[in-house]
Scaffold this motif. Structure first.
Motif, PDB file in Angstrom:
ATOM      1  N   LYS A 162       0.797  -1.378   0.021  1.00 41.21           N
ATOM      2  CA  LYS A 162      -0.135   0.134  -0.021  1.00 41.21           C
ATOM      3  C   LYS A 162       0.997   1.310   0.210  1.00 41.21           C
ATOM      4  O   LYS A 162       0.544   2.295  -0.453  1.00 41.21           O
TER       5      LYS A 162
ATOM      6  N   LYS B  97      -4.107   0.746   8.077  1.00 40.55           N
ATOM      7  CA  LYS B  97      -3.980  -0.352   7.071  1.00 40.55           C
ATOM      8  C   LYS B  97      -2.777  -1.033   7.211  1.00 40.55           C
ATOM      9  O   LYS B  97      -1.680  -0.642   7.392  1.00 40.55           O
TER      10      LYS B  97
ATOM     11  N   VAL C 174      -7.447  -4.131   7.064  1.00 40.97           N
ATOM     12  CA  VAL C 174      -8.138  -2.620   7.202  1.00 40.97           C
ATOM     13  C   VAL C 174      -9.021  -2.318   8.309  1.00 40.97           C
ATOM     14  O   VAL C 174      -9.960  -3.292   8.384  1.00 40.97           O
TER      15      VAL C 174
ATOM     16  N   GLU D 124      -4.404   6.405   7.451  1.00 43.29           N
ATOM     17  CA  GLU D 124      -4.928   7.514   6.242  1.00 43.29           C
ATOM     18  C   GLU D 124      -6.328   8.072   6.583  1.00 43.29           C
ATOM     19  O   GLU D 124      -6.979   7.508   7.377  1.00 43.29           O
ATOM     20  N   ASP D 125      -6.461   8.973   6.002  1.00 40.90           N
ATOM     21  CA  ASP D 125      -7.866   9.957   6.012  1.00 40.90           C
ATOM     22  C   ASP D 125      -9.053   8.874   5.391  1.00 40.90           C
ATOM     23  O   ASP D 125      -8.728   8.221   4.672  1.00 40.90           O
ATOM     24  N   TYR D 126     -10.077   9.213   6.297  1.00 40.31           N
ATOM     25  CA  TYR D 126     -11.208   8.484   5.988  1.00 40.31           C
ATOM     26  C   TYR D 126     -12.073   9.244   4.818  1.00 40.31           C
ATOM     27  O   TYR D 126     -12.265  10.578   4.969  1.00 40.31           O
ATOM     28  N   ILE D 127     -12.357   8.655   3.749  1.00 38.10           N
ATOM     29  CA  ILE D 127     -13.172   9.106   2.578  1.00 38.10           C
ATOM     30  C   ILE D 127     -14.652   8.593   2.620  1.00 38.10           C
ATOM     31  O   ILE D 127     -14.758   7.492   2.564  1.00 38.10           O
TER      32      ILE D 127
ATOM     33  N   GLU E 182     -18.896   3.058  -2.671  1.00 39.56           N
ATOM     34  CA  GLU E 182     -17.646   2.346  -3.355  1.00 39.56           C
ATOM     35  C   GLU E 182     -17.964   1.509  -4.356  1.00 39.56           C
ATOM     36  O   GLU E 182     -19.316   1.360  -4.722  1.00 39.56           O
TER      37      GLU E 182
ATOM     38  N   LYS F 202     -19.403  -5.926   0.956  1.00 36.99           N
ATOM     39  CA  LYS F 202     -18.282  -6.707   1.839  1.00 36.99           C
ATOM     40  C   LYS F 202     -18.978  -7.240   3.044  1.00 36.99           C
ATOM     41  O   LYS F 202     -18.386  -8.242   3.756  1.00 36.99           O
TER      42      LYS F 202
ATOM     43  N   GLU G 124      -7.921   1.625  -3.217  1.00 40.00           N
ATOM     44  CA  GLU G 124      -6.746   0.726  -3.345  1.00 40.00           C
ATOM     45  C   GLU G 124      -6.797  -0.052  -4.740  1.00 40.00           C
ATOM     46  O   GLU G 124      -7.848   0.056  -5.615  1.00 40.00           O
TER      47      GLU G 124
HETATM   48  P1  AMP Z   1      -9.141  -2.055   1.129  1.00 39.81           P
HETATM   49  O1  AMP Z   1      -8.567  -3.630   1.972  1.00 39.81           O
HETATM   50  O2  AMP Z   1      -7.890  -1.379   1.041  1.00 39.81           O
HETATM   51  O3  AMP Z   1     -10.038  -2.355   0.071  1.00 39.81           O
HETATM   52  O4  AMP Z   1     -10.069  -1.855   2.399  1.00 39.81           O
HETATM   53  C1  AMP Z   1     -10.900  -2.549   2.583  1.00 39.81           C
HETATM   54  C2  AMP Z   1     -12.233  -1.384   2.968  1.00 39.81           C
HETATM   55  O5  AMP Z   1     -12.207  -0.585   3.933  1.00 39.81           O
HETATM   56  C3  AMP Z   1     -12.628  -0.921   1.560  1.00 39.81           C
HETATM   57  O6  AMP Z   1     -13.382  -1.557   1.049  1.00 39.81           O
HETATM   58  C4  AMP Z   1     -13.214   0.476   2.247  1.00 39.81           C
HETATM   59  O7  AMP Z   1     -14.696   0.155   2.538  1.00 39.81           O
HETATM   60  C5  AMP Z   1     -12.688   0.710   3.504  1.00 39.81           C
HETATM   61  N1  AMP Z   1     -11.773   1.784   3.346  1.00 39.81           N
HETATM   62  C6  AMP Z   1     -10.350   1.441   2.868  1.00 39.81           C
HETATM   63  N2  AMP Z   1      -9.630   2.708   2.861  1.00 39.81           N
HETATM   64  C7  AMP Z   1     -10.705   3.788   3.277  1.00 39.81           C
HETATM   65  C8  AMP Z   1     -10.694   4.929   3.296  1.00 39.81           C
HETATM   66  N3  AMP Z   1      -9.466   5.949   3.158  1.00 39.81           N
HETATM   67  N4  AMP Z   1     -11.775   5.753   3.501  1.00 39.81           N
HETATM   68  C9  AMP Z   1     -12.918   5.049   3.714  1.00 39.81           C
HETATM   69  N5  AMP Z   1     -12.959   3.648   3.701  1.00 39.81           N
HETATM   70  C10 AMP Z   1     -11.937   2.952   3.269  1.00 39.81           C
END
Ligand code: AMP
Ligand code: GLY
Length: 420
Positions: free
Chosen positions: A103, A143, A153, A183-186, A190, A212, A281
């Motif tokens: 990442k 993460k 995560v 990291e910042d939450y967005i 999705e 999910k 991601e």
């Molecule tokens: P990832 O394994 O990176 O896909 O993260 C798993 C889940 O965490 C994602 O599908 C999102 O729902 C959530 N997530 C990851 N990063 C963020 C972010 N910066 N802001 C909000 N939700 C996030």
């Protein structure tokens, strides 16, 4: 051609199903495969993270083309070993797969290429990571930097949760040298976006939305994915253009510039906030269960597309889209994603009428003396295609009605966002 598919999930069953329909396919082998794949391919049990073992099998079976399904063989450099041994392979190199496996690498690429993503800080020392939390605003996202099989995560709504998440990551020895990203939450909706790339040319191959959480209404713990549909209307044509111009193209160009061109499928996990796309991601493979709906829609041409990637002919290749929709519902074992038992019998699977409009893809299944038994958490994917999402959804849920498996659980609301 003799084709070898690596993997054992519903994703790989959907590849096998699509590839078998292509007249170019002469023999199909899967390693290790599952009970559903074994109905249409020969399954061989080898260690698919051992590149030389895969190449030896490919030579022994006169394989002309290898398709890599999951991330673990990519992370282990199996595509590199196969290429070095002259075996054509659909799957990125170990270095290019860092877009999924690291990442912090992806964040660095995003910085260099100007890709919109959540600002993040990388820490190798847990005490520095914890000290940084004092400056954070909540929710905040913690993460593990390396591959964590979808479990790395945590979206933390308070400091206590964030601290626990950091401890948990560093408790795992495999994370100690890769560290943590904060990291910042967005906030937003999705969506998954899939493109093929042969190193230079980009070919979009569809959108999908995963579900999910284990429970209806997106409640309960995260899973590998409980259902998906394609296309996902949240990615409007205008937004798609923006995703291509601001996220995908700059990433592919940056990888090319660094001498590590990206060849394979690139799966972008995006967040749409106030009609603007952000990269959450990348994955260096198809999603599971997103592949199942994409393969349902692409059918036999999927193999021609993979072939064009490997032969670097994407600039002269088009996707023939039908105006259709596909939806898949994952049937999982009671207890998943927590503790669950394997080995319960699934009956009346033969009652499912399989066609180009509906399939029950297998994931964690095992066959013994003509009977089917569960062999994992996610077990079956009831998948259907229709001229509307509602039609695809109705057909997918009808497939489930015809299966007799009392230990199975599934979400009742797959597709709710697009249908509401
Ligand atoms: P990832 O394994 O990176 O896909 O993260 C798993 C889940 O965490 C994602 O599908 C999102 O729902 C959530 N997530 C990851 N990063 C963020 C972010 N910066 N802001 C909000 N939700 C996030
Ligand atoms: N369904 C999510 C993934 O495959 O990563």
């Amino acid at each position: 051609m003799n084709i070898l598919i690596l993997g054992s999930g519903g994703r790989e069953h959907s590849f096998a199903w699509a590839v078998m329909q292509n007249p170019k396919c002469h023999t199909l082998i899967a390693a290790p495969g599952n009970a559903g794949i074994s109905q249409i391919a020969t399954c061989v049990d080898i260690d698919i993270e051992d590149g030389n073992a895969v190449a030896d099998l490919a030579n022994e079976k006169s394989i002309d083309f290898v398709i890599i399904g999951p991330e673990a063989p990519l992370a282990a450099g199996v595509a590199d070993t196969l290429r070095a041994r002259g075996i054509p392979v659909f799957g990125p190199s170990k270095q290019a797969a860092q877009l999924e496996t690291s990442k912090s690498f992806t964040k660095e690429i995003c910085m260099a290429a100007g890709v919109p993503t959540a600002p993040a800080k990388h820490f190798l020392d847990p005490s520095h990571a914890k000290a940084f939390l004092a400056e954070g605003t909540y929710p905040i996202v913690i993460k593990a930097d390396g591959l964590a099989a979808g479990k790395g995560v945590v979206v933390a709504s308070d400091t206590a949760t964030a601290l626990t998440a950091i401890d948990k990551i560093f408790d795992d020895p495999s994370n100690r040298h890769t560290g943590v990203l904060i990291e910042d939450y967005i906030e937003g909706q999705e969506v998954s976006y899939f493109i093929l790339c042969d190193g230079e040319t980009i070919l979009p191959i569809g959108t999908a939305q995963d579900h999910k959480r284990i429970g209806d209404g997106d409640t309960g713990p995260n899973t590998g994915g409980m259902g998906a549909y394609s296309p996902a209307p949240v990615l409007t044509p205008n937004l798609e253009k923006e995703v291509l111009n601001r996220i995908i193209s700059p990433t592919i160009a940056e990888m090319y510039r660094r001498g590590t061109p990206y060849q394979g499928v690139l799966y972008a996990g995006l967040m749409i906030r106030n009609a603007k796309p952000f990269l959450i991601e990348y994955n260096a493979r198809f999603g599971d269960p997103e592949a199942q709906v994409l393969m349902m829609r692409l059918g036999a041409q999927a193999f021609d597309l993979f072939h064009a990637v490997v032969e670097k002919r994407l600039c002269e290749t088009r996707v023939n889209w039908a105006d259709d929709h596909a939806l898949t519902v994952v049937l999982a074992t009671k207890g998943y994603p927590g503790e669950f038992q394997k080995g319960s019998e699934i009956k009346r699977l033969e009652d499912v009428k399989e066609s180009s409009l509906q399939m029950c893809f297998h994931a964690g299944t095992r066959e013994q003396n003509g009977k089917y038994f569960t062999n994992g958490g996610r077990v079956l994917n009831a998948t259907a295609r229709g001229s509307s999402l509602q039609e695809a959804r109705d057909s997918a849920y009808k497939i489930i009605e015809s299966i007799d498996w009392p230990d199975g659980i599934y979400r009742q609301d797959i597709g709710w966002r697009a249908l509401k």
